[in-house]
Design an enzyme around this catalytic site. Structure first.
Site, PDB file in Angstrom:
ATOM      1  N   ASN A 106     -17.724  63.403  55.001  1.00 50.96           N
ATOM      2  CA  ASN A 106     -16.944  64.638  54.992  1.00 50.96           C
ATOM      3  C   ASN A 106     -15.918  64.639  56.140  1.00 50.96           C
ATOM      4  O   ASN A 106     -15.586  63.580  56.670  1.00 50.96           O
ATOM      5  CB  ASN A 106     -17.819  65.887  54.970  1.00 50.96           C
ATOM      6  CG  ASN A 106     -17.155  67.006  54.173  1.00 50.96           C
ATOM      7  OD1 ASN A 106     -16.132  67.528  54.578  1.00 50.96           O
ATOM      8  ND2 ASN A 106     -17.713  67.345  53.026  1.00 50.96           N
ATOM      9  N   ARG A 107     -15.444  65.812  56.526  1.00 51.32           N
ATOM     10  CA  ARG A 107     -14.227  65.865  57.343  1.00 51.32           C
ATOM     11  C   ARG A 107     -14.487  66.100  58.835  1.00 51.32           C
ATOM     12  O   ARG A 107     -15.453  66.771  59.201  1.00 51.32           O
ATOM     13  CB  ARG A 107     -13.314  66.984  56.831  1.00 51.32           C
ATOM     14  CG  ARG A 107     -12.764  66.673  55.453  1.00 51.32           C
ATOM     15  CD  ARG A 107     -12.004  67.832  54.841  1.00 51.32           C
ATOM     16  NE  ARG A 107     -11.408  67.442  53.559  1.00 51.32           N
ATOM     17  CZ  ARG A 107     -12.094  67.373  52.405  1.00 51.32           C
ATOM     18  NH1 ARG A 107     -13.365  67.683  52.353  1.00 51.32           N
ATOM     19  NH2 ARG A 107     -11.496  66.966  51.305  1.00 51.32           N
ATOM     20  N   HIS A 132     -14.521  61.060  55.400  1.00 51.52           N
ATOM     21  CA  HIS A 132     -15.470  60.016  54.974  1.00 51.52           C
ATOM     22  C   HIS A 132     -15.374  58.715  55.775  1.00 51.52           C
ATOM     23  O   HIS A 132     -15.381  57.613  55.218  1.00 51.52           O
ATOM     24  CB  HIS A 132     -15.288  59.724  53.480  1.00 51.52           C
ATOM     25  CG  HIS A 132     -15.713  60.860  52.577  1.00 51.52           C
ATOM     26  ND1 HIS A 132     -16.690  61.768  52.898  1.00 51.52           N
ATOM     27  CD2 HIS A 132     -15.280  61.219  51.331  1.00 51.52           C
ATOM     28  CE1 HIS A 132     -16.851  62.631  51.903  1.00 51.52           C
ATOM     29  NE2 HIS A 132     -16.010  62.333  50.949  1.00 51.52           N
ATOM     30  N   HIS A 206     -22.459  59.350  47.806  1.00 52.20           N
ATOM     31  CA  HIS A 206     -21.400  60.104  47.132  1.00 52.20           C
ATOM     32  C   HIS A 206     -21.427  59.913  45.607  1.00 52.20           C
ATOM     33  O   HIS A 206     -20.366  59.825  44.971  1.00 52.20           O
ATOM     34  CB  HIS A 206     -20.048  59.683  47.707  1.00 52.20           C
ATOM     35  CG  HIS A 206     -18.967  60.702  47.547  1.00 52.20           C
ATOM     36  ND1 HIS A 206     -18.595  61.215  46.323  1.00 52.20           N
ATOM     37  CD2 HIS A 206     -18.173  61.322  48.460  1.00 52.20           C
ATOM     38  CE1 HIS A 206     -17.619  62.089  46.500  1.00 52.20           C
ATOM     39  NE2 HIS A 206     -17.349  62.175  47.788  1.00 52.20           N
ATOM     40  N   TYR A 208     -21.459  60.713  41.745  1.00 57.08           N
ATOM     41  CA  TYR A 208     -21.034  61.774  40.818  1.00 57.08           C
ATOM     42  C   TYR A 208     -21.984  61.728  39.631  1.00 57.08           C
ATOM     43  O   TYR A 208     -22.358  60.645  39.179  1.00 57.08           O
ATOM     44  CB  TYR A 208     -19.618  61.506  40.290  1.00 57.08           C
ATOM     45  CG  TYR A 208     -18.504  61.685  41.278  1.00 57.08           C
ATOM     46  CD1 TYR A 208     -18.283  60.762  42.296  1.00 57.08           C
ATOM     47  CD2 TYR A 208     -17.631  62.762  41.175  1.00 57.08           C
ATOM     48  CE1 TYR A 208     -17.235  60.916  43.190  1.00 57.08           C
ATOM     49  CE2 TYR A 208     -16.570  62.918  42.064  1.00 57.08           C
ATOM     50  CZ  TYR A 208     -16.382  61.993  43.067  1.00 57.08           C
ATOM     51  OH  TYR A 208     -15.342  62.150  43.948  1.00 57.08           O
ATOM     52  N   ASP A 278     -16.428  73.091  46.621  1.00 59.53           N
ATOM     53  CA  ASP A 278     -16.284  71.889  47.453  1.00 59.53           C
ATOM     54  C   ASP A 278     -16.764  72.283  48.841  1.00 59.53           C
ATOM     55  O   ASP A 278     -16.004  72.268  49.805  1.00 59.53           O
ATOM     56  CB  ASP A 278     -14.818  71.421  47.459  1.00 59.53           C
ATOM     57  CG  ASP A 278     -14.671  70.014  48.032  1.00 59.53           C
ATOM     58  OD1 ASP A 278     -15.684  69.464  48.505  1.00 59.53           O
ATOM     59  OD2 ASP A 278     -13.548  69.482  48.008  1.00 59.53           O
ATOM     60  N   GLN A 312     -23.366  69.083  50.065  1.00 62.55           N
ATOM     61  CA  GLN A 312     -22.024  69.415  49.602  1.00 62.55           C
ATOM     62  C   GLN A 312     -22.046  69.470  48.082  1.00 62.55           C
ATOM     63  O   GLN A 312     -22.318  68.454  47.426  1.00 62.55           O
ATOM     64  CB  GLN A 312     -21.034  68.325  50.075  1.00 62.55           C
ATOM     65  CG  GLN A 312     -19.572  68.606  49.754  1.00 62.55           C
ATOM     66  CD  GLN A 312     -18.867  69.425  50.835  1.00 62.55           C
ATOM     67  OE1 GLN A 312     -19.456  69.738  51.881  1.00 62.55           O
ATOM     68  NE2 GLN A 312     -17.624  69.767  50.596  1.00 62.55           N
ATOM     69  N   GLU A 340     -23.986  65.945  47.751  1.00 66.49           N
ATOM     70  CA  GLU A 340     -24.006  64.991  48.871  1.00 66.49           C
ATOM     71  C   GLU A 340     -24.860  65.587  49.986  1.00 66.49           C
ATOM     72  O   GLU A 340     -24.434  66.524  50.661  1.00 66.49           O
ATOM     73  CB  GLU A 340     -22.577  64.752  49.367  1.00 66.49           C
ATOM     74  CG  GLU A 340     -21.643  64.215  48.312  1.00 66.49           C
ATOM     75  CD  GLU A 340     -20.188  64.593  48.590  1.00 66.49           C
ATOM     76  OE1 GLU A 340     -19.652  64.183  49.623  1.00 66.49           O
ATOM     77  OE2 GLU A 340     -19.596  65.318  47.774  1.00 66.49           O
TER      78      GLU A 340
HETATM   79  C1  GAL Z   1     -16.009  65.015  48.677  1.00 70.67           C
HETATM   80  C2  GAL Z   1     -15.183  66.067  49.353  1.00 70.67           C
HETATM   81  C3  GAL Z   1     -13.981  66.365  48.471  1.00 70.67           C
HETATM   82  C4  GAL Z   1     -13.226  65.095  48.151  1.00 70.67           C
HETATM   83  C5  GAL Z   1     -14.181  64.049  47.619  1.00 70.67           C
HETATM   84  C6  GAL Z   1     -13.519  62.709  47.420  1.00 70.67           C
HETATM   85  O1  GAL Z   1     -17.089  64.692  49.505  1.00 70.67           O
HETATM   86  O2  GAL Z   1     -15.951  67.210  49.564  1.00 70.67           O
HETATM   87  O3  GAL Z   1     -13.136  67.290  49.099  1.00 70.67           O
HETATM   88  O4  GAL Z   1     -12.583  64.631  49.300  1.00 70.67           O
HETATM   89  O5  GAL Z   1     -15.247  63.861  48.489  1.00 70.67           O
HETATM   90  O6  GAL Z   1     -12.503  62.773  46.493  1.00 70.67           O
END
Ligand code: GAL
Length: 375
Positions: A106-107, A132, A206, A208, A278, A312, A340
């Site tokens: 994350n950020r 990330h 991460h 999906y 998000d 997340q 996440e």
């Molecule tokens: C997630 C994040 C999103 C986006 C994604 C990658 O972890 O919360 O904002 O950046 O990764 O596309």
């Protein structure tokens, strides 16, 4: 004398048969094939089969989950996670599908943080922020791989030795994730990270998911439950404001099941800022299962169990149909969700959030489970 010799021969035969059986057992549970090379390292695709006959695929590139093939209520098996058929898919594709993300998932606001009075600067790869672990974070590395022997279930350990100051983060780190694929269709992810000097760490997977099968429509009709009484609101660059907001009375209240799409388009500040969900949910961590997502149409259920303080929920708001994955399936807008498990975003700059400082004295140990079943 003859009798002793015969006995010895018989014993050796039994031992050898045992070894062959063992070998066969391991072989049946885990096979590997060449996938590519990266930075002079071999990249392999591993196939793990459990006793229920269900298969997941992993690669040491980014320590990623590539496929998860699980049955629906009629026994029809389908891949429910985003990945690529070839290594080329990863090399030119989405950076994060199924990957392990570090050194800071994350950020981090403006790519800056301070440890022991020293300020560190990271590459800005997401608007004004670092995302990330930076452009060449752990997701983009070929990890070392070891197929574990003598385990009850197929298991692989991936290890990444992160040099000091790579992507701007202090510390020589050793990051390990052991993936175990149980007969109950659980992917257990056991993390261990050590450092030789004080630093910050936030590690996640991460993946999906789409429980219809990856690439089969969107996830707005999936029903989610998240055992979190609060979440961390963000600003327009998706950095937490520092507020811990109760979910009570908001579209972020998933303490009882709600369809993901039910409230996603509401005119609520955080949904507008996030372009959907998000956000980091502050887990209550009181019940064994922290989050569940259920697909009423197929009966597939994903349960998430973690000891991390946050998760997340990301509803694939940046997916745009430009990625074609396993079996030629296209990943469209909101066709996948992520859960996440993590520490809170931007924690190094948020003194009120749980600490993400990693010290040489205490390794980071954590486990997350993705469990698949039918309801
Ligand atoms: C997630 C994040 C999103 C986006 C994604 C990658 O972890 O919360 O904002 O950046 O990764 O596309």
């Amino acid at each position: 004398m003859k009798k002793v010799k015969l006995l010895t021969v018989a014993l050796i035969a039994v031992l050898m048969a045992g070894m062959v059986a063992c070998k066969t057992k391991t072989k049946e549970m885990i096979t590997s094939e060449a996938f590519g090379t990266f930075d002079g390292k071999e990249v392999l695709l591993y196939t793990l089969t459990n006793k229920a006959g269900n298969v997941i695929k992993l690669t040491n590139y980014g320590a990623a989950i590539v496929q998860i093939n699980v049955p629906d209520r009629n026994g029809v098996k389908e891949n429910v996670t985003f990945g690529y058929d070839t290594f080329g898919g990863y090399a030119g594709g989405d950076l994060y599908f199924g990957k392990v993300v570090g050194q800071y998932a994350n950020r981090i606001a403006k790519g800056k943080f301070t440890v022991d009075g020293v300020e560190y600067s990271l590459a800005l790869n997401n608007g004004p922020n670092s995302l990330h672990g930076g452009p060449t974070g752990w997701h983009s590395r070929a990890w070392d791989a070891e197929v574990l022997k003598g385990t009850d279930y197929p298991a692989i350990r991936f290890t990444y030795n992160k040099p000091d100051m790579e992507e701007g983060f202090p510390g020589n780190l050793v990051a390990e994730v052991v993936y175990t694929w149980t007969d109950e269709n659980e992917i257990i992810m056991d993390y261990k990270v050590t450092t030789d000097r004080n630093t910050v760490l936030n590690i996640t997977n991460h993946a999906y998911f789409n429980l219809h099968g990856a690439g089969n429509g969107d996830i707005l009709d999936h029903e989610a439950l998240i055992r979190a009484s609060s979440f961390t609101p963000v600003d327009s660059t998706l950095i937490p404001t520092g507020e811990i907001r109760p979910v009570e009375g908001t579209p972020f209240d998933f303490r009882t099941p709600h369809l993901i799409g039910e409230r996603i388009s509401m005119d609520y500040d955080q949904l507008v800022l996030g372009g959907g969900y998000d956000h980091n949910f502050v887990l209550d961590n009181v019940e064994p299962v922290d989050a569940e997502v259920y697909d009423p149409s197929t009966g597939r259920l994903l349960e998430v169990i973690t000891d991390q303080p946050g998760v997340q929920l990301y509803t694939g708001n940046f997916l745009d149909g430009t990625q074609t994955g396993v079996g030629g399936k296209v990943y469209n807008y909101r066709s996948g969700f992520c859960l996440e498990t993590q520490h809170f975003p931007d924690s190094p700059n948020q003194p009120a959030f749980p600490s993400v400082i990693l010290t040489p004295e205490e390794p980071f140990l954590s486990s997350t489970v993705y469990r698949f079943s039918i309801r």
